[in-house]
Design an enzyme around this catalytic site. Structure first.
Site, PDB file in Angstrom:
ATOM      1  N   GLY A  58      19.669  -8.526  23.965  1.00  0.00           N
ATOM      2  CA  GLY A  58      18.293  -8.174  24.339  1.00  0.00           C
ATOM      3  C   GLY A  58      17.400  -9.396  24.175  1.00  0.00           C
ATOM      4  O   GLY A  58      17.887 -10.537  24.160  1.00  0.00           O
ATOM      5  N   VAL A  59      16.093  -9.149  24.042  1.00  0.00           N
ATOM      6  CA  VAL A  59      15.147 -10.261  24.023  1.00  0.00           C
ATOM      7  C   VAL A  59      15.375 -11.204  22.826  1.00  0.00           C
ATOM      8  O   VAL A  59      15.405 -12.424  22.993  1.00  0.00           O
ATOM      9  CB  VAL A  59      13.687  -9.742  23.969  1.00  0.00           C
ATOM     10  CG1 VAL A  59      12.734 -10.810  24.430  1.00  0.00           C
ATOM     11  CG2 VAL A  59      13.527  -8.522  24.808  1.00  0.00           C
ATOM     12  N   ILE A  60      15.556 -10.626  21.639  1.00  0.00           N
ATOM     13  CA  ILE A  60      15.721 -11.484  20.461  1.00  0.00           C
ATOM     14  C   ILE A  60      17.023 -12.278  20.576  1.00  0.00           C
ATOM     15  O   ILE A  60      17.043 -13.494  20.380  1.00  0.00           O
ATOM     16  CB  ILE A  60      15.702 -10.648  19.154  1.00  0.00           C
ATOM     17  CG1 ILE A  60      14.316 -10.023  18.970  1.00  0.00           C
ATOM     18  CG2 ILE A  60      16.089 -11.512  17.954  1.00  0.00           C
ATOM     19  CD1 ILE A  60      14.133  -9.236  17.691  1.00  0.00           C
TER      20      ILE A  60
ATOM     21  N   HIS B 274      -4.111 -25.467  44.090  1.00  0.00           N
ATOM     22  CA  HIS B 274      -2.933 -26.186  44.598  1.00  0.00           C
ATOM     23  C   HIS B 274      -2.906 -27.585  43.988  1.00  0.00           C
ATOM     24  O   HIS B 274      -3.939 -28.228  43.936  1.00  0.00           O
ATOM     25  CB  HIS B 274      -3.013 -26.292  46.123  1.00  0.00           C
ATOM     26  CG  HIS B 274      -1.908 -27.108  46.704  1.00  0.00           C
ATOM     27  ND1 HIS B 274      -0.638 -26.612  46.884  1.00  0.00           N
ATOM     28  CD2 HIS B 274      -1.877 -28.401  47.117  1.00  0.00           C
ATOM     29  CE1 HIS B 274       0.119 -27.572  47.389  1.00  0.00           C
ATOM     30  NE2 HIS B 274      -0.596 -28.656  47.545  1.00  0.00           N
TER      31      HIS B 274
ATOM     32  N   SER C  95      20.934  -8.791  16.435  1.00  0.00           N
ATOM     33  CA  SER C  95      19.778  -8.613  17.336  1.00  0.00           C
ATOM     34  C   SER C  95      20.053  -7.388  18.204  1.00  0.00           C
ATOM     35  O   SER C  95      20.043  -7.450  19.422  1.00  0.00           O
ATOM     36  CB  SER C  95      19.575  -9.863  18.183  1.00  0.00           C
ATOM     37  OG  SER C  95      20.808 -10.281  18.763  1.00  0.00           O
TER      38      SER C  95
ATOM     39  N   VAL D  68      31.219  -3.989  19.077  1.00  0.00           N
ATOM     40  CA  VAL D  68      31.566  -4.699  17.834  1.00  0.00           C
ATOM     41  C   VAL D  68      32.265  -3.710  16.910  1.00  0.00           C
ATOM     42  O   VAL D  68      31.735  -2.646  16.618  1.00  0.00           O
ATOM     43  CB  VAL D  68      30.295  -5.270  17.162  1.00  0.00           C
ATOM     44  CG1 VAL D  68      30.650  -5.907  15.825  1.00  0.00           C
ATOM     45  CG2 VAL D  68      29.617  -6.281  18.071  1.00  0.00           C
TER      46      VAL D  68
ATOM     47  N   GLY E  62       0.835  -1.205   0.000  1.00  0.00           N
ATOM     48  CA  GLY E  62       0.000   0.000   0.000  1.00  0.00           C
ATOM     49  C   GLY E  62       0.862   1.244   0.000  1.00  0.00           C
ATOM     50  O   GLY E  62       1.875   1.305   0.695  1.00  0.00           O
TER      51      GLY E  62
HETATM   52  P1  NAI Z   1      16.510  -5.004  22.379  1.00  0.00           P
HETATM   53  O1  NAI Z   1      16.435  -3.526  22.341  1.00  0.00           O
HETATM   54  O2  NAI Z   1      15.691  -5.790  23.333  1.00  0.00           O
HETATM   55  O3  NAI Z   1      18.036  -5.448  22.613  1.00  0.00           O
HETATM   56  C1  NAI Z   1      19.086  -5.055  21.786  1.00  0.00           C
HETATM   57  C2  NAI Z   1      20.380  -5.163  22.560  1.00  0.00           C
HETATM   58  O4  NAI Z   1      21.444  -4.998  21.656  1.00  0.00           O
HETATM   59  C3  NAI Z   1      20.539  -4.116  23.643  1.00  0.00           C
HETATM   60  O5  NAI Z   1      20.857  -4.759  24.853  1.00  0.00           O
HETATM   61  C4  NAI Z   1      21.688  -3.248  23.125  1.00  0.00           C
HETATM   62  O6  NAI Z   1      22.481  -2.722  24.169  1.00  0.00           O
HETATM   63  C5  NAI Z   1      22.456  -4.218  22.273  1.00  0.00           C
HETATM   64  N1  NAI Z   1      23.252  -3.634  21.188  1.00  0.00           N
HETATM   65  C6  NAI Z   1      22.844  -2.693  20.314  1.00  0.00           C
HETATM   66  N2  NAI Z   1      23.837  -2.437  19.424  1.00  0.00           N
HETATM   67  C7  NAI Z   1      24.879  -3.243  19.752  1.00  0.00           C
HETATM   68  C8  NAI Z   1      26.182  -3.434  19.224  1.00  0.00           C
HETATM   69  N3  NAI Z   1      26.610  -2.751  18.152  1.00  0.00           N
HETATM   70  N4  NAI Z   1      26.987  -4.339  19.822  1.00  0.00           N
HETATM   71  C9  NAI Z   1      26.566  -5.041  20.899  1.00  0.00           C
HETATM   72  N5  NAI Z   1      25.346  -4.892  21.447  1.00  0.00           N
HETATM   73  C10 NAI Z   1      24.514  -3.992  20.874  1.00  0.00           C
HETATM   74  O7  NAI Z   1      16.247  -5.440  20.881  1.00  0.00           O
HETATM   75  P2  NAI Z   1      15.947  -6.866  20.255  1.00  0.00           P
HETATM   76  O8  NAI Z   1      16.413  -7.957  21.130  1.00  0.00           O
HETATM   77  O9  NAI Z   1      16.513  -6.784  18.888  1.00  0.00           O
HETATM   78  O10 NAI Z   1      14.370  -6.908  20.235  1.00  0.00           O
HETATM   79  C11 NAI Z   1      13.658  -5.931  19.481  1.00  0.00           C
HETATM   80  C12 NAI Z   1      12.244  -5.718  19.982  1.00  0.00           C
HETATM   81  O11 NAI Z   1      11.462  -6.867  19.790  1.00  0.00           O
HETATM   82  C13 NAI Z   1      12.186  -5.354  21.438  1.00  0.00           C
HETATM   83  O12 NAI Z   1      11.367  -4.210  21.574  1.00  0.00           O
HETATM   84  C14 NAI Z   1      11.546  -6.529  22.075  1.00  0.00           C
HETATM   85  O13 NAI Z   1      10.703  -6.162  23.154  1.00  0.00           O
HETATM   86  C15 NAI Z   1      10.751  -7.169  20.951  1.00  0.00           C
HETATM   87  N6  NAI Z   1      10.716  -8.610  21.162  1.00  0.00           N
HETATM   88  C16 NAI Z   1       9.961  -9.102  22.176  1.00  0.00           C
HETATM   89  C17 NAI Z   1       9.953 -10.447  22.460  1.00  0.00           C
HETATM   90  C18 NAI Z   1       9.161 -10.944  23.596  1.00  0.00           C
HETATM   91  O14 NAI Z   1       8.285 -10.229  24.068  1.00  0.00           O
HETATM   92  N7  NAI Z   1       9.410 -12.134  24.110  1.00  0.00           N
HETATM   93  C19 NAI Z   1      10.748 -11.393  21.669  1.00  0.00           C
HETATM   94  C20 NAI Z   1      11.524 -10.764  20.665  1.00  0.00           C
HETATM   95  C21 NAI Z   1      11.491  -9.423  20.426  1.00  0.00           C
END
Ligand code: NAI
Length: 455
Positions: free
Chosen positions: A184-186, A441, A266, A239, A113
């Protein structure tokens, strides 16, 4: 030219639920999606990861079942079978979303779109040969993996050596080693999966701790458990470059190269706000996404932005709630979203689930809090299934206003328990009332009751 009451751009959790709710409320709705319905969550996020993590758990049970009297020889993990199973799960759910749209009377357009503009309060959107018009537009274009300006990252993505959440979920052969950039989470969910199925995993995180704003005590347990599972963590590490065979990192001025077969990027996600004609509307965009008010409406009347594209809280369940609030606003029903009671979960082993204030955020807000912590081992069910588990449930209690403001859990099943805790925070019920809730329980949820008794 086709006329609608509402056009929804993007068919992820935010977009499809918005279309469903709008149609239920009598708005003739068009939903435009260029890829598969279900968006990132269903196709390359929440659901596929849960399917793969489930397969890894089965493998782990087969390998480590001796304590329960289960022994097996020649246990092998077939990534191809796990990925095919994941694809079937995804296909079933995507079809389900399509069927729901049909049943509700939403008109789905498959294609990209492009917003053409807004004249006399009517927005025009082009999809394929069709031009759609409506007085209301919801932007639900989601987010994409952030690509940090690291030397070699673009080349790595082009060659397939570097992957995002999208490509890694389709890997039919396991790499021998994986380096996750970002803890992070991913990064953690993927690291946990690949480590569980025998891949040598290194997580590089530039901050001194993993898992973002997660309770520090929970992070300690995670680190301890993940390390036992064979993962390596490089914290406070930047990195520098990605080469053809590895990742060059630096910490405290010392450089090293992590040789690996694949790299997962990630390092966060960014809102998708470009490339679909948003600028023709004059909608305000600031970091981290499209600017919206408490009704999810942008600065342009009748134009809303929900889900990851507004950058508020990139979670599928946030998008669901935002969809409802936006539709309610369109039809004149009073509603608002309370971001402070949205739970978050990390689906690794162990699981992490939390809602509301952390100890730190409560203190920053000047709240007087009492913090109590009940070990999960107080639950008979937990102990029966996790004799060595060291999970816990932590409550943050506002002593002045006499209400629960935060709950943080680590351990098996907490993803399934957190909604109960979220209800307690949301309801603002005083402790005398919360104490009267009867928990079945034996369940792991009883640990919340144990913690309540400590207040
Ligand atoms: P995130 O923001 O959770 O984590 C990214 C991490 O990468 C941070 O800790 C950051 O400090 C680090 N980082 C960034 N640049 C870097 C570098 N150059 N070298 C080393 N570390 C570096 O982002 P993520 O894990 O990619 O997730 C993205 C979104 O997706 C989030 O908002 C998350 O809440 C959502 N998500 C939620 C899930 C869940 O609810 N279970 C599962 C997967 C994703």
């Amino acid at each position: 030219m086709q006329q609608f009451d509402l056009i929804v751009l993007g068919g992820g959790p935010g977009g499809y639920l918005c279309a469903e709710r709008a149609q239920e409320k009598g708005l003739h709705t068009a939903l435009i999606e260029e890829r598969a319905l279900g968006g990132t969550c269903l196709n390359e996020g929440c659901i596929p990861t849960k399917s793969l993590l489930y397969c890894a758990k089965q493998y782990d049970h087969a390998l480590h079942g001796a304590e329960c009297g289960v022994t097996a020889e020649n246990v092998r993990y077939d990534q191809r079978v796990a990925v095919e199973r994941k694809d079937r799960v995804v296909t079933t759910l995507v079809r389900g979303v399509g069927a729901t749209m049909k049943a509700k009377g939403v008109t789905v357009f498959q294609g990209r779109g492009t917003i053409l503009g807004r004249k006399d309060g009517v927005v025009s959107v082009q999809v394929g040969e069709e031009t759609l018009q409506a007085p209301k537009l919801v932007i639900a274009t989601g987010s994409e993996a952030s690509v940090p300006p690291i030397t070699g990252v673009r080349e790595g993505l082009a060659s397939g050596f570097v992957m995002t959440n999208r490509e890694i979920l389709a890997l039919k052969e396991l790499p021998a080693s994986l380096c996750c950039i970002g803890g992070g989470v991913i990064g953690l969910e993927m690291a946990c999966y690949f480590a569980a199925v025998g891949v040598k995993v290194t997580v590089v995180e530039m901050l001194p701790k993993i898992a973002g704003t997660t309770d520090p005590e929970i992070c300690d347990i995670l680190m301890k458990t993940y390390k036992k599972q064979g993962m390596t963590f490089l914290l406070s590490t930047g990195v520098k470059a990605i080469t053809e065979t590895g990742v060059e990192v630096e910490a405290n001025g010392e450089k090293q190269t992590i040789a690996c077969d694949k790299v997962l990027l990630s390092a966060g996600r960014r809102a998708v706000t470009k490339g679909f004609g948003l600028e023709t509307l004059g909608v305000a965009v600031e970091r981290p996404g499209i600017v919206v008010d408490e009704h999810l409406q942008t600065n342009v009347p009748g134009v809303y932005a929900i889900g990851d594209c507004n950058g508020k809280l990139m979670l599928a369940h946030t998008a669901y709630r935002e969809a409802e609030v936006a539709v309610n606003h369109m039809v004149g029903i009073k509603d608002r979203i309370d971001y402070s009671i949205i739970p978050s979960v990390i689906y690794t082993t162990p699981e992490v689930a939390s809602v509301g204030e952390t100890e730190q955020s409560a203190k920053e807000k000047g709240l007087q809090v009492k913090v109590v912590k009940a070990p999960m081992r107080m639950s008979g069910r937990y102990l029966a299934e996790n004799p060595k588990g060291d999970g816990f449930c932590k409550l943050i209690y506002d002593t002045k206003n006499k209400r629960l403001v935060g709950v943080h859990m680590v351990g098996a099943y907490c993803s399934e328990m957190i909604y109960g805790a979220a209800m307690m925070v949301y309801s603002k019920l005083p402790i005398e009332h919360l104490d009267k809730i009867v928990f079945p329980h034996p369940t792991v949820g009883e640990v919340i009751r144990e913690a309540l008794c400590m207040i």
